[in-house]
Every structure is written in structure tokens, then in C-alpha cells.
Design a protein around this motif. Structure first.
Motif, PDB file in Angstrom:
ATOM      1  N   ASP A  74       0.491  -1.063  -0.036  1.00  0.00           N
ATOM      2  CA  ASP A  74       0.259  -0.032   0.238  1.00  0.00           C
ATOM      3  C   ASP A  74       1.076   1.000   0.266  1.00  0.00           C
ATOM      4  OD1 ASP A  74      -2.039  -1.426   0.433  1.00  0.00           O
ATOM      5  OD2 ASP A  74      -2.806  -1.114   3.030  1.00  0.00           O
ATOM      6  N   GLY A  75       0.296   2.840  -0.331  1.00  0.00           N
ATOM      7  CA  GLY A  75       0.139   3.598  -0.770  1.00  0.00           C
ATOM      8  C   GLY A  75       1.801   3.307  -1.783  1.00  0.00           C
ATOM      9  N   VAL A  76       2.309   4.737  -1.451  1.00  0.00           N
ATOM     10  CA  VAL A  76       2.855   5.506  -2.521  1.00  0.00           C
ATOM     11  C   VAL A  76       4.608   6.175  -1.750  1.00  0.00           C
ATOM     12  CG1 VAL A  76       3.706   7.463  -4.211  1.00  0.00           C
ATOM     13  CG2 VAL A  76       1.599   6.428  -3.719  1.00  0.00           C
ATOM     14  N   CYS A  77       5.788   6.007  -1.862  1.00  0.00           N
ATOM     15  CA  CYS A  77       7.312   5.941  -2.025  1.00  0.00           C
ATOM     16  C   CYS A  77       7.788   7.502  -2.242  1.00  0.00           C
ATOM     17  CB  CYS A  77       8.476   5.180  -1.405  1.00  0.00           C
ATOM     18  SG  CYS A  77       9.700   6.138  -0.954  1.00  0.00           S
ATOM     19  N   TRP A  78       7.676   8.823  -1.462  1.00  0.00           N
ATOM     20  CA  TRP A  78       6.950   9.722  -1.596  1.00  0.00           C
ATOM     21  C   TRP A  78       9.012  10.213  -2.186  1.00  0.00           C
ATOM     22  CZ3 TRP A  78       3.223  11.658  -3.399  1.00  0.00           C
ATOM     23  CH2 TRP A  78       1.787  11.078  -3.354  1.00  0.00           C
ATOM     24  N   VAL A  79       9.737   9.768  -1.956  1.00  0.00           N
ATOM     25  CA  VAL A  79      11.324  10.131  -2.074  1.00  0.00           C
ATOM     26  C   VAL A  79      11.251   8.999  -3.940  1.00  0.00           C
ATOM     27  CG1 VAL A  79      13.498   8.571  -1.745  1.00  0.00           C
ATOM     28  CG2 VAL A  79      11.883   8.654   0.211  1.00  0.00           C
ATOM     29  N   ALA A  80      10.692   8.323  -4.577  1.00  0.00           N
ATOM     30  CA  ALA A  80      10.834   7.895  -5.472  1.00  0.00           C
ATOM     31  C   ALA A  80       9.061   7.390  -5.577  1.00  0.00           C
ATOM     32  CB  ALA A  80      11.800   5.921  -6.022  1.00  0.00           C
ATOM     33  N   PRO A  81       8.501   8.011  -6.556  1.00  0.00           N
ATOM     34  CA  PRO A  81       6.942   7.651  -6.696  1.00  0.00           C
ATOM     35  C   PRO A  81       7.021   6.940  -7.120  1.00  0.00           C
ATOM     36  CG  PRO A  81       7.194  10.039  -6.539  1.00  0.00           C
ATOM     37  CD  PRO A  81       8.831  10.303  -5.988  1.00  0.00           C
ATOM     38  N   SER A  82       7.384   6.253  -7.988  1.00  0.00           N
ATOM     39  CA  SER A  82       7.332   4.960  -9.330  1.00  0.00           C
ATOM     40  C   SER A  82       7.696   3.758  -8.655  1.00  0.00           C
ATOM     41  CB  SER A  82       8.023   5.848 -11.106  1.00  0.00           C
ATOM     42  OG  SER A  82       9.366   5.668 -10.640  1.00  0.00           O
ATOM     43  N   SER A  83       8.514   4.045  -7.729  1.00  0.00           N
ATOM     44  CA  SER A  83       9.533   2.547  -7.479  1.00  0.00           C
ATOM     45  C   SER A  83       8.353   1.600  -6.779  1.00  0.00           C
ATOM     46  CB  SER A  83      10.399   2.751  -6.693  1.00  0.00           C
ATOM     47  OG  SER A  83      11.466   1.923  -5.200  1.00  0.00           O
ATOM     48  N   SER A  84       8.584   0.510  -6.367  1.00  0.00           N
ATOM     49  CA  SER A  84       7.702  -0.523  -6.134  1.00  0.00           C
ATOM     50  C   SER A  84       8.385  -0.296  -3.728  1.00  0.00           C
ATOM     51  CB  SER A  84       7.526  -1.827  -6.383  1.00  0.00           C
ATOM     52  OG  SER A  84       8.890  -2.986  -6.316  1.00  0.00           O
ATOM     53  N   ARG A  85       9.234   0.097  -3.990  1.00  0.00           N
ATOM     54  CA  ARG A  85      10.085  -0.615  -2.600  1.00  0.00           C
ATOM     55  C   ARG A  85      10.231   0.807  -1.796  1.00  0.00           C
ATOM     56  NH1 ARG A  85      15.857  -0.726  -2.092  1.00  0.00           N
ATOM     57  NH2 ARG A  85      16.164   0.447  -0.025  1.00  0.00           N
ATOM     58  N   CYS A  86       9.984   0.641  -0.378  1.00  0.00           N
ATOM     59  CA  CYS A  86      10.471   1.814   0.396  1.00  0.00           C
ATOM     60  C   CYS A  86      11.770   2.611   0.225  1.00  0.00           C
ATOM     61  CB  CYS A  86      10.145   1.967   2.095  1.00  0.00           C
ATOM     62  SG  CYS A  86      10.865   2.833   3.163  1.00  0.00           S
ATOM     63  N   TRP A  87      12.277   3.564   0.410  1.00  0.00           N
ATOM     64  CA  TRP A  87      13.885   4.184  -0.092  1.00  0.00           C
ATOM     65  C   TRP A  87      14.463   4.498   1.390  1.00  0.00           C
ATOM     66  CZ3 TRP A  87      16.534   2.791  -3.565  1.00  0.00           C
ATOM     67  CH2 TRP A  87      16.357   2.796  -4.817  1.00  0.00           C
ATOM     68  N   ALA A  88      13.359   4.592   2.567  1.00  0.00           N
ATOM     69  CA  ALA A  88      14.180   4.859   3.856  1.00  0.00           C
ATOM     70  C   ALA A  88      15.554   4.394   4.627  1.00  0.00           C
ATOM     71  CB  ALA A  88      13.096   4.483   4.900  1.00  0.00           C
ATOM     72  N   VAL A  89      16.725   5.316   4.923  1.00  0.00           N
ATOM     73  CA  VAL A  89      17.333   4.422   4.668  1.00  0.00           C
ATOM     74  C   VAL A  89      18.050   4.250   6.628  1.00  0.00           C
ATOM     75  CG1 VAL A  89      18.143   6.352   3.066  1.00  0.00           C
ATOM     76  CG2 VAL A  89      17.842   7.078   6.124  1.00  0.00           C
ATOM     77  N   SER A  90      18.642   3.226   6.676  1.00  0.00           N
ATOM     78  CA  SER A  90      18.802   2.864   8.070  1.00  0.00           C
ATOM     79  C   SER A  90      20.286   3.818   8.638  1.00  0.00           C
ATOM     80  CB  SER A  90      19.972   1.706   7.670  1.00  0.00           C
ATOM     81  OG  SER A  90      21.250   1.686   8.418  1.00  0.00           O
TER      82      SER A  90
END
Length: 358
Positions: A157-173
Motif C-alpha cells: 500500500d501507499g506511495v514512497c514519496w522519495v521515488a513515487p514510481s518505485s515499488s519499494r520503500c527507500w527509507a535509510v538505515s
């Protein structure tokens, strides 16, 4: 005032009691050690456990033991690590990483295990509930009710606003101690009702902002083992303020030198640029060579490609990438014996040996 939602609370009296409660609680159960990351997340409705299992009274998870290997309990506070003379002398990368986490007050509460399992974050996720609601939330916390356990719920669900077209989450460690301990070849023990297993620390992480840990929901990290070595090690951290802030770039390195001065073994780890710490395979190109300016430049140029500029954390994206290259070169120059004062402003800031304050 932000308040956490409703939850059930269980105070574990030993490690076996904790993993039993974790198994009984299912995906809605979460462990509470220092709480310096989890509790604010609960107040912001980013994580909403149904069951909170406190490890405060589990003494077997605390302590630092020196021997052929260094053994550290997962609930040992970062302040205890910084105070330990053996850690400071023999494992300077770990000392520097722990000493640069947040502030003295937070380090008095925050635990090593908690920092290793630190939630990933980004500019769009690490905000209060109303701010996130205004942008229609995001993939990592996609709905008004938040997410009970980020790595299993509402993954599509939802959109990753870092990369809206991406299917994954780009939150960082944003862990400081993870890159340092990976460079030091640390291994961690995970406990469940079916028994223990020990894995290399780097195997604890996925490169995905939501599913960032390989730890099973019924497992608890209990201890960290660092092999004894004669390696030189260090950790450099970039952050906006000299205290409190999470890393924007972190570089840890551990090198062993021959009598002639050539590199015999090398592990270099890049942190805070992806959803997991990155153990750089490019470090193998240093082995068998002297650390000349040319070899350092070649390595840092190739290794900095992992610092992909994305709008997921502080500072300008392109500048962060250039700093990653400078830090990769700087840690190697420090370990070959260069005076940090000659490495420029970034080197002086990152390599300063921190005097513990409490």
C-alpha cells in the motif's frame, strides 16, 4: 502533546520469558529496551504494537565481557560501551560510533541492540502524524491507523514519496554502531523458542526500507560477539549538528597491515546511504597494496557509487555523494597514520576522538 496508542504491556523477567511473550503476541508484539526510537515512533503513530514486551529487568542481556572475543549483551547501554576502557583501546570504531549517537542523556538509555535494530527513516516518514496525513501518508506507514509491525503489514500500500514510481520503500538505515561492528566482523545471536542462531551482523539486514531486518518476528537479538584482532579501525560520521543528529553519511573501516605496511585485510562499510549498511566488496582491491594516495583515490572513487543521491535525508543530494567519497578516502588516510588535522574540515570533524560526557 503526542500520546502513544493503547497497548498491552508485559515485563519479561528473563530472555526465555521475553521470546515466549514475543511468540504468543504474534506480529503485533514488539520488544522495548531503551525505547529511545520506538516510543517516539509510537507517539507519531508510525509503529503501533498491540503488545509491548519490556526487557528492562532482563539482566542476562546486559554487560561487556572481554576475552579472546568481545561479548556485549544486546541491552547494554551505549554509555556503558563508551565508558569501557577495553572497547575504547581495542575497538576504536565501535567506541567512536557509540560515542556519537545522539546525546549523553539518550546514550544513558539507548541500547546497543536497539541501535542495531533502529527503524529506518526518511524525510517523509520521520514526521508527526498530521504532517504525514497531509501528504496522504506513505508506503512505510500507509494509513490512518499506522502500521503495527512495519516489515509485515500493508507492504504493497501507499506511495514512497522519495521515488513515487518505485515499488519499494527507500527509507535509510541510520544506525551508527552497525557499520562499525560490521567492519569489525561482529556476529549476533538471535534467540527464539526453537533455540539460538548466530549470524554475521551484515546478514541481519535487507536493503528495503520496510523489511530492513532479516530477524524473524519470533526472534530476539540477545548478544553481539566481536572477534579479537590487531586491526586498526575508525568511524566517521556526517551530521548537520555536532550532537544529537542521525548520520547522513557514516563510514567505518577496519584494516590489518603487514610489517612492510601493506594491507593484509580490509573491511570498509558505508552507512546511512541505503536501507542497510553496505559492506563494500571494493575493499578487496586494497589488499596486498600500500595505502598510497593513488590507491586510496581509486578505491574511494569506485566505492562512492553506492551513495546514490535521493531526497530521503538531510543535506543536498549531490553534496552528500561527494562527502561519501571524501569520507571513504579520509578513513583510509587516518588508518595509514595521517594526522586527522591535515585532512581538512570534514576530517577534523569526523575523526576527532570524543571524550565521553555523562
Amino acid at each position: 502533546m503526542m500520546r502513544a496508542g493503547s497497548f498491552r504491556y508485559h515485563a519479561a523477567h528473563d530472555a526465555q520469558d521475553a521470546v515466549k511473550a514475543l511468540a504468543d503476541g504474534g506480529p503485533g508484539g514488539m520488544l522495548l529496551a531503551g525505547g529511545t526510537d520506538l516510543v517516539p515512533n509510537m507517539k507519531r503513530r508510525q509503529q503501533m504494537p498491540e503488545l509491548l514486551i519490556s526487557l528492562r529487568h532482563v539482566q542476562e542481556l546486559r554487560g561487556i565481557h572481554h576475552g579472546p572475543d568481545l561479548q556485549i549483551g544486546a541491552c547494554t547501554t551505549l554509555s556503558d560501551i563508551v565508558r569501557d576502557a577495553g572497547v575504547r583501546q581495542n575497538y576504536p570504531a565501535l567506541f567512536r560510533a557509540a560515542a556519537q549517537v545522539a546525546t549523553p542523556i539518550i546514550r544513558n538509555t539507548a541500547t546497543l541492540g536497539g541501535n542495531l535494530c533502529l527503524d529506518t527513516r526518511c524525510n517523509y516518514y520521520n514526521q508527526n502524524y498530521d504532517w504525514r496525513q497531509a501528504i496522504d501518508f506513505c508506503k512505510k506507514a500507509p494509513g490512518p491507523a499506522g502500521v503495527a509491525v512495519p516489515d509485515v503489514a500493508n507492504a504493497e500500500d501507499g506511495v514512497c514519496w522519495v521515488a513515487p514510481s518505485s515499488s519499494r520503500c527507500w527509507a535509510v538505515s541510520s544506525s551508527d554502531t552497525a557499520p562499525a561492528l560490521i567492519a569489525l566482523e561482529a556476529r549476533v545471536t538471535l534467540l527464539s523458542q526453537s533455540g539460538e542462531r548466530e549470524i554475521p551482523l551484515e546478514a541481519l539486514y535487507h536493503d528495503d526500507g520496510m523489511r530492513f531486518l532479516t530477524r524473524r518476528p519470533d526472534e530476539m537479538l540477545t548478544s553481539i560477539r566481536v572477534p579479537g584482532s590487531q586491526n586498526r579501525s575508525t568511524y566517521w560520521k556526517l551530521r548537520r549538528r555536532g550532537a544529537f543528529d542521525f548520520p547522513v553519511v557514516g563510514v567505518a573501516a577496519s584494516l590489518r597491515f603487514s610489517e612492510s605496511g601493506a594491507v593484509e585485510a580490509a573491511r570498509v562499510v558505508l552507512g546511512a546511504v541505503a536501507s542497510r549498511p553496505i559492506l563494500l566488496t571494493e575493499a578487496s582491491m586494497l589488499v596486498g597494496k600500500m595505502l598510497t594516495d593513488d590507491s586510496i583515490e581509486e578505491f574511494s572513487e569506485r566505492a562512492s557509487r553506492y551513495a546514490k543521491p535521493l531526497d530521503n535525508t538531510d543535506f543536498h543530494m549531490t553534496w552528500r555523494k561527494s562527502v561519501a567519497k571524501s569520507y571513504l578516502a579520509g578513513v583510509l588516510r587516518e588508518l595509514r597514520g595521517d594526522d586527522p588535522a591535515t585532512l581538512g574540515l570534514l576530517g577534523r570533524q569526523a575523526s576527532r576522538t570524543l571524550a565521553p560526557t555523562w
